[in-house]
Design an enzyme around this catalytic site. Structure first.
Site, PDB file in Angstrom:
ATOM      1  N   SER A 285       2.978 -13.106  -2.550  1.00 47.98           N
ATOM      2  CA  SER A 285       2.970 -11.992  -3.495  1.00 47.98           C
ATOM      3  C   SER A 285       1.860 -12.096  -4.544  1.00 47.98           C
ATOM      4  O   SER A 285       1.573 -13.165  -5.084  1.00 47.98           O
ATOM      5  CB  SER A 285       4.319 -11.928  -4.220  1.00 47.98           C
ATOM      6  OG  SER A 285       4.255 -11.021  -5.294  1.00 47.98           O
ATOM      7  N   ARG A 338      -7.313  -6.151  -6.261  1.00 46.40           N
ATOM      8  CA  ARG A 338      -7.319  -6.906  -5.019  1.00 46.40           C
ATOM      9  C   ARG A 338      -8.689  -6.956  -4.350  1.00 46.40           C
ATOM     10  O   ARG A 338      -9.076  -7.987  -3.805  1.00 46.40           O
ATOM     11  CB  ARG A 338      -6.286  -6.312  -4.049  1.00 46.40           C
ATOM     12  CG  ARG A 338      -4.867  -6.549  -4.514  1.00 46.40           C
ATOM     13  CD  ARG A 338      -3.868  -5.860  -3.618  1.00 46.40           C
ATOM     14  NE  ARG A 338      -2.506  -6.215  -4.015  1.00 46.40           N
ATOM     15  CZ  ARG A 338      -1.411  -5.714  -3.456  1.00 46.40           C
ATOM     16  NH1 ARG A 338      -1.521  -4.842  -2.476  1.00 46.40           N
ATOM     17  NH2 ARG A 338      -0.203  -6.084  -3.872  1.00 46.40           N
TER      18      ARG A 338
END
Length: 646
Positions: A285, A338
């Site tokens: 995660s 990301r």
């Protein structure tokens, strides 16, 4: 030629969704009982849509290829779900969530859809709490929040590392209630292989019963695709092994445009590849980046010793560690988006500073957080994630830093939809990861669950009535119509052709080869020469697959290899489209990083004058190349600028 019109309401952005809802067409309860809706997929988007449409009174038929909706890939989401409730009183707002999403997507998303998503987000949390989703709570009783990449506020609600699972249980419970009441019929173990178009409208699907092998027909007044993303085109990804593009690809071949296929997201926090015959990758995660610090050694001599296992990472003193995200992006540190974090990890590994046996890994270190907060506090936040890592890698992350490396995770591209979430085929809708609409060129962490539930619970139930209100006099669709017969015959013929190829290589052989082509030439970084080479390699692979795939077993039985063959054949065609899309977009933005277009310090360099558009591809039959259609993006509320997280 198809003209693209998003159909967003007029007026101030913050008022558009409320204005739309007050003016949309309605279907009265008695007429809803006369209307059938097919929903393909039972993840968060599909389950929430089917449950809500059933509760409204429509007759819903919902399909999943698993044995139960509880196995949908949404269950794998770990870290959380975003919502602008500002429980932390740290300056969050609907506008800030909207702005972070637009900026995080590198200004390649439609303002109207993104603002609607942000404005709906608080309602999602309220509904899920009412369903009993066990979100983490602060000592005083308020729901807890944590930060995710691309933001400077805490807006991510979570249930330890099981958020997707807990949200899916809530949606599944709502769905199960409607099944019990007779408003929804569940068809499990069905593979949706084609969409049926009657008089220009989506009127049904062709399915293969995965247990018996029978080709079946199902009809409805409207069809909703909620079948997820296409990350498995890369073979190695964080997606479930069964995740596929087939329902969306069949819709593309029936006239639905496929938008921004080259926009794929590489997640920075995954367990690295550890073997040639590995079948999938495991996500760790992004929430771990709240307390974990990412680093590589500063000295290559230390790197060599680590690879030879002469020293441990804990033997390297602080002064010889490069916390490269904190060094390059001091304002956001380890919580950059990301795409930024993934490229930074690749850059360090390409420069020779990667760790692990392959050199394709960096460290995610919790030693500082454990010293500051204590092991018990870290275990309370991330314990199940640490356990998962230890089971897979056989190292204790409380004592030794985790090793991570970027991997394919989410796909921002998908079927083009308008403000109603309808594709270019009337009556055919796409929701959740199946469509392109809300994330631009890069998705912020914890926004996938938000979009799936927003589309299913709160958007589609309003927008679909605009179409269905005109269908109340349309009788139930007969599956004996010539269009259904033709579609079913096409499916049977293709299954026969696949089964009778009688080649010598397994389906996985071709899938693995495709994945290597896509990762090498259309992965974290792309360039014109590599993309052109990929087109040739994919063409060769397509011909090799058609001539030499081996599928054991029969047609009229449970046959997983036959399922995979159909999906991989679709992935090969999709891969070609992704490469074409990457070639035409001569800029870098978000998850699409063209090496020719970067700033002096290695950041993505957009070209807003030439490429501020959605690239939507139209299928052309007869072997000719697909045609590109453009939806120009207009920014009236935000001003596109060079993204900076420094």
């Amino acid at each position: 030629m198809i003209n693209l019109n998003a159909g967003a309401p007029k007026g101030p952005l913050a008022e558009q969704w409320a204005s739309y809802k007050s003016g949309c067409k309605l279907v009265n309860p008695n007429n809803k009982r006369k209307l059938d809706v097919i929903v393909v997929g039972t993840g968060l988007a599909g389950a929430s849509a089917a449950a809500t449409l059933g509760q409204l009174g429509y007759n819903v038929k919902v399909f999943c290829y698993q044995d139960t909706p509880r196995r949908a890939h949404s269950i794998a989401a770990q870290g959380g779900i975003n919502a602008a409730k500002n429980y932390q009183n740290d300056g969050d707002s609907v506008y800030r969530l909207f702005y972070d999403t637009i900026k995080g997507g590198d200004y390649r998303a439609r303002e109207s859809n993104v603002y609607r998503l942000a404005s709906i987000s608080p309602q999602i949390i309220d509904l899920c709490v009412a369903q009993g989703v066990p979100f983490a709570r602060e000592y005083g009783g308020l729901l807890a929040n944590r930060s995710f990449g691309g933001t400077q506020v805490s807006r991510t609600f979570y249930a330890r590392g099981q958020t997707g699972q807990q949200l899916l249980i809530g949606a599944y419970s709502a769905l199960s209630r409607q099944i019990a009441e007779g408003n929804v019929t569940l068809y499990n173990r069905r593979d949706i292989l084609d969409v049926v178009i009657v008089d220009g409208k989506a009127r049904g699907v062709i399915a293969r019963n995965l247990v018996t092998g029978e080709v079946e027909r199902y009809s409805a007044h409207a069809v909703v695709l909620a079948s997820g993303g296409y990350g498995n085109v890369f073979y190695l990804s964080t997606n479930a092994m069964g995740s596929n593009v087939t329902p969306a690809w069949s819709a593309y071949k029936k006239g639905a445009l496929f938008a921004n296929p080259c926009f794929t997201q590489i997640h920075p926090t995954c367990i690295p590849v550890h073997g040639e015959f590995q079948s999938k990758l495991t996500l760790m995660s992004e929430s771990l980046r709240n307390d974990g610090r990412i680093w590589v050694p500063k000295e290559k001599s230390d790197v060599e010793k680590l690879r030879k296992k002469e020293i441990k990472p804990t033997d390297i003193p602080e002064a010889r560690r490069d916390y490269y995200l904190e060094r390059r992006y001091p304002a956001f540190g380890n919580l950059v988006p990301r795409d930024v974090a993934s490229r930074a990890a690749k850059e360090r590994c390409d420069a020779g500073f990667g760790v692990g046996s392959t050199g394709l890994a960096v460290y995610l270190d919790f030693s500082d957080a454990i010293k500051r907060l204590g092991r018990e506090a870290i275990a309370a936040r991330y314990g199940n994630l640490f356990q998962m890592y230890e089971q897979i890698v056989a190292e204790d992350p409380y004592k030794t830093p985790m090793m991570i490396y970027p991997a394919v995770h989410y796909t921002m591209g998908g079927l083009w939809v308008d403000y109603d979430l309808m594709t270019t085929v009337p009556g055919l809708y796409a929701i959740g990861e199946c469509n392109f609409s809300d994330h631009g060129a890069n998705r912020l962490g914890a926004s996938a669950l938000m979009q799936g539930l927003a589309d299913g619970y709160f958007v589609l139930p309003y927008t679909i009535s605009n179409f269905l209100s005109a269908e109340i006099h349309t009788p139930r669709i007969d599956t004996g119509l010539p269009e259904f017969e033709s579609a079913a015959k096409g499916v049977r013929d293709r299954l026969d052709a696949l089964k009778n190829t009688n080649g010598k290589e397994s389906v996985d052989h071709f899938h693995r080869k495709l994945g290597k082509i896509m990762w090498e030439y259309c992965g974290m970084a792309r360039n014109e020469a590599g993309l052109n080479k990929a087109l040739g390699l994919i063409a060769e692979l397509k011909a090799e697959f058609a001539a030499n795939v081996c599928i054991p077993g029969g047609l009229k039985e449970y046959n997983p290899e036959l399922e995979k063959a159909w999906r991989v054949q679709d992935f090969i065609e999709l891969g070609e489209l992704m490469v074409r899309d990457a070639l035409q977009r001569n800029e870098s933005c978000g998850g699409h990083f063209r090496e020719e277009y970067q700033t002096p310090d290695g950041e993505a360099m957009r070209d807003d004058d030439a490429y501020a558009f959605v690239g939507a591809w139209e299928f052309t039959d007869g072997g000719s190349a697909p045609e590109l259609r453009k939806e120009e993006l207009r920014f009236e509320t935000v001003t596109p600028s060079q993204r900076s997280y420094k």
